[in-house]
Write an enzyme that holds these catalytic residues in place. Structure first.
Site, short mmCIF file in Angstrom:
data_model
loop_
_atom_site.label_atom_id
_atom_site.label_comp_id
_atom_site.label_asym_id
_atom_site.label_seq_id
_atom_site.Cartn_x
_atom_site.Cartn_y
_atom_site.Cartn_z
N GLU A 100 35.51 55.06 83.23
CA GLU A 100 35.62 55.79 81.98
C GLU A 100 36.74 55.67 80.85
O GLU A 100 36.58 55.74 79.76
CB GLU A 100 35.65 57.24 82.14
N LYS A 137 36.72 69.07 85.69
CA LYS A 137 36.31 69.00 87.27
C LYS A 137 37.64 68.95 88.20
O LYS A 137 37.50 69.28 89.40
CB LYS A 137 35.61 67.81 87.36
#
Length: 412
Positions: A314, A335
């Site tokens: 990412e 998260k």
């Protein structure tokens, strides 16, 4: 000219709190929702921690006889939908029911009911399997039950695209409104799979963190000591609505959905493509759909699961899409606090992105003590940051190489 789409309500049931404000307050304060598994005896499991929803009482939303008819993920979706509708103030009646839809997905569906009825089948025979087993556990039942309860007779469907499920549900809802199939849609995702089979399955893939002695520090995106994600549960639901429709009824316009993107890695059943190709094309597709440039984005709510490979990919993708602006754009993974809600993650994180734009606060990435050398962006480590945010991007990437990205902007 496509119709504009805005967000008028948010409902969150998460490991950080039951309700949107409770969840948001926990995120801004940097509090973790991870702890030891209490939903089953995890002795003997390599991963014995999870981000569980705490203190949820389905009787607040269901009659006692109804509770056993539906799996927990349906309970969560109904609760979050009611919260989103209450904030939105959307009233549904004969005059508009056919113009209101529901698109709520789940990545895995009703595993608690599946495991419970499988045990009954083996131990007590086929006649002991509940007649509500199938309608109570299938993935589209969140959309079905919500539409029945509120009388929404417009588009009614569910998405099931692993961890991109909610992002795709919201994207579908936006598409339906843009093209005139509906004026308002309740959209998002729900998940409740902290049960033996899913936990054992993810653990056997070595996807889960085994930092069992320090659960609150286990989810640590981009940190050099990350060792996997923490499984979570909950629901994130929003009311998305055509702009003029919302404005005419005096609805609270929280943000505008500016664009979305979808793509496939076409690479591997669980691993992302190492060059970030799918994520790159998905983010670019969202920017193109919104007619925005990379430098227009102030904040990225990243997929950021805390897996060794996924976090690096990412970062590579963000650098490729944003170029020199990658050094300036703020990136965080909520998260780190909520754990990974799987099919509900995108709904929770879309709601969080809307709140970040609305309140001008970037929630932090906690547990980021020492980023590894390949992860060198501004991850808003440890502490929330108060700063104006005009445009936010949220990423959701799933097993099978399926990707979804959404862009939200300040309400104008």
């Amino acid at each position: 000219m496509p119709r504009r789409v805005v967000v008028t309500g948010i409902g969150l049931v998460s490991p950080l709190g039951i309700g949107t404000q409770a969840t948001w307050d926990a995120l801004v304060s940097g509090r973790s929702g991870v702890g030891p598994i209490t939903k089953f005896d995890a002795e003997g499991f390599s991963a014995r921690i999870a981000a569980e929803v705490k203190g949820f009482d389905p009787l607040r939303w269901f009659e006692p006889k109804e509770v056993k008819k539906f799996d927990t993920f349906v309970h969560y979706a109904v609760a979050a939908s009611d919260m989103a509708l209450e904030q939105s103030g959307l009233e549904i009646g004969d005059h508009n029911s056919h113009r209101v839809g529901v698109v709520i997905g789940s990545g895995i569906g009703g595993f608690p009911m599946i495991e419970e009825n499988h045990k009954k089948l083996l131990e007590r025979g086929p006649k002991r399997v509940s007649p509500f087993f199938i309608p109570g556990s299938i993935i589209n039942m969140c959309s079905g039950v919500v539409s029945i309860r509120i009388g929404a007779k417009g588009p009614n469907m569910a998405t099931c695209t692993a961890c991109a499920t909610s992002a795709h549900a919201i994207s579908e809802a936006v598409l339906y409104i843009r093209h005139g199939y509906a004026d308002a849609i309740i959209a998002g995702g729900s998940e409740a799979v902290i049960t033996p089979m899913p936990v054992a399955g993810f653990a056997s893939m070595r996807a889960l963190s085994t930092r069992n002695d320090e659960p609150e520090r286990a989810s640590r995106p981009w940190d050099k000591d990350r060792d996997g994600f923490v499984i979570g549960e909950g629901s994130g639901i929003v009311v998305v609505e055509e702009y003029e429709h919302a404005r005419k009824r005096g609805a609270p316009i929280l943000a505008e959905v500016l664009g979305f993107g979808m793509s496939s890695d076409a690479y591997h059943i669980s691993a992302p493509s190492e060059d970030g190709d799918g994520a790159i094309r998905c983010m670019r597709a969202a920017l193109d759909d919104a007619k925005l440039n990379p430098e227009d984005v102030d904040y990225i709510n990243a997929h950021g699961t805390s897996t060794p490979a996924g976090d690096v990919v990412e970062t590579i993708a963000v650098k490729s899409v944003f170029g020199s602006h990658a050094e300036k754009v703020m990136v965080s993974s909520t998260k780190s606090m909520s754990g990974h809600l799987l099919g509900a993650a995108g709904g929770l994180e879309f709601g969080i992105s809307v709140l970040a734009v609305r309140d001008g606060i970037v929630p932090p990435t906690i547990n980021l003590d020492e980023p590894d050398p390949e992860n060198d962006l501004d991850y808003v480590a440890h502490t929330a940051r108060e700063v104006p945010i005009k445009i936010a991007l949220t990423n959701s990437f799933g097993f099978g190489g399926t990707n979804g990205c959404l862009l939200v902007g300040a309400a104008v």
